[in-house]
Design an enzyme around this catalytic site. Sequence first.
Site, PDB file in Angstrom:
ATOM      1  N   LYS A   1       3.077  -0.626  -9.824  1.00 35.29           N
ATOM      2  CA  LYS A   1       2.638   0.722  -9.965  1.00 35.29           C
ATOM      3  C   LYS A   1       4.564   0.792  -9.535  1.00 35.29           C
ATOM      4  CE  LYS A   1       4.532   1.059  -5.264  1.00 35.29           C
ATOM      5  NZ  LYS A   1       5.632   1.545  -5.198  1.00 35.29           N
TER       6      LYS A   1
ATOM      7  N   ARG B   1      11.594   4.999  -4.890  1.00 36.79           N
ATOM      8  CA  ARG B   1      13.029   5.173  -5.249  1.00 36.79           C
ATOM      9  C   ARG B   1      12.994   5.393  -7.256  1.00 36.79           C
ATOM     10  NH1 ARG B   1      15.432   0.490  -4.809  1.00 36.79           N
ATOM     11  NH2 ARG B   1      17.531   1.620  -5.387  1.00 36.79           N
ATOM     12  N   ASN B   2      11.567   4.336  -7.181  1.00 33.33           N
ATOM     13  CA  ASN B   2      11.336   3.174  -8.652  1.00 33.33           C
ATOM     14  C   ASN B   2      11.134   5.204 -10.123  1.00 33.33           C
ATOM     15  OD1 ASN B   2      11.041   0.812  -9.201  1.00 33.33           O
ATOM     16  ND2 ASN B   2      10.019   1.647  -6.766  1.00 33.33           N
TER      17      ASN B   2
ATOM     18  N   ASP C   1      -1.190   3.446  -3.871  1.00 35.77           N
ATOM     19  CA  ASP C   1      -0.097   2.865  -4.429  1.00 35.77           C
ATOM     20  C   ASP C   1       0.350   3.641  -5.512  1.00 35.77           C
ATOM     21  OD1 ASP C   1       2.242   2.638  -2.449  1.00 35.77           O
ATOM     22  OD2 ASP C   1       2.507   0.497  -3.497  1.00 35.77           O
TER      23      ASP C   1
ATOM     24  N   GLY D   1       1.090  -1.074   0.241  1.00 35.98           N
ATOM     25  CA  GLY D   1      -0.104   0.229  -0.419  1.00 35.98           C
ATOM     26  C   GLY D   1       0.600   0.662   0.123  1.00 35.98           C
TER      27      GLY D   1
END
Length: 337
Positions: A193, A257-258, A246, A138
């Site tokens: 996501k 981080r993505n 999310d 989540g």
Amino acid sequence: MSGEGAFATIGVVGAGAYGAALALAAARAGRRVPLWARDAAAVAAISRTREAPRLPGIALPEAVEATADLADLAGCDALLITVPTQSLREVCRVLVPLLPAGLPVISAAKGIERGSGLFTTQIIAQELPAARPAILSGPSFAADIGKGLPTAVTLAASDAGLAQALAEALSSPAFRIYHSADPRGVEIGGAAKNVLAIAAGIAIGLGYGESARAALVARGFAELRRFGQAHGAQSETLMGLSGLGDVVLSCASPQSRNFAFGLALGQGRSVTDAAGGALAEGAFTAQILAQMAEVGGVEMPIADAVAGIIDGRIGVREAVTGLLARPLRAERERESE
């Protein structure tokens, strides 16, 4: 079984930022928490400073007991595993001789295993066949959990009663956990996501602006839903915290981080430089997600573009420009089927 009286001891495997944050959340919920780290130096630092190296400035209560000895997890009533998806199988194999039959093992990883195409609860079921797998996911940054800021996530297991009991055991006033009997939907939301967050970061890094990001996120979420439906996920799960929630968080902030990885790619940095020594989870997930979508006949052009950027098949600007110029007709037809 109720959350109040059960699961007095919940072990956490992995003392990175998210592992430390979840250990802190479990302690706030009244649990004793052995926190295992592979690095003995990190364990010593936690014991000395009462802070986790990856979560500085946030004190860990005495209920959190850092250890480098896996045997200290043997008496736990449940385990939370917070290592990355690509390391999960290895960790499970190490845990095999320590865990009693029927122990709930909760994955907090958000990804799909490369090579096998398995989700995290499937990996746990393969390597720990006597365990009871669950997934926690989540919209939640480790720093927010650590600071006690209001956060809501989802915990899912095939056994709805187990999911509810675990959610109750780990919940506290600032850390609200909703329970679900749809682990696959929760896993797909958490994995996909990350790929969308990379795409959103790339768009911002290229200087394409907020409107372009919104377009990619909206169309990317349609991809996520298509993939989820193809794999039996419930639509309400995908529209909930572990899906849409999310996506909103990870696609909007460099704390992700993505997103930060995608931002660096969009700014012209190489994959290696953008990774900063460790690839974001979505970089691994993009390639297997695109492969699974192709095999299953699920249209996922954004996931495929991100995978192409990471493996060098297509340039960053070319990929995103092509996505933004892509006709909507095929997507509308797919959604109406």
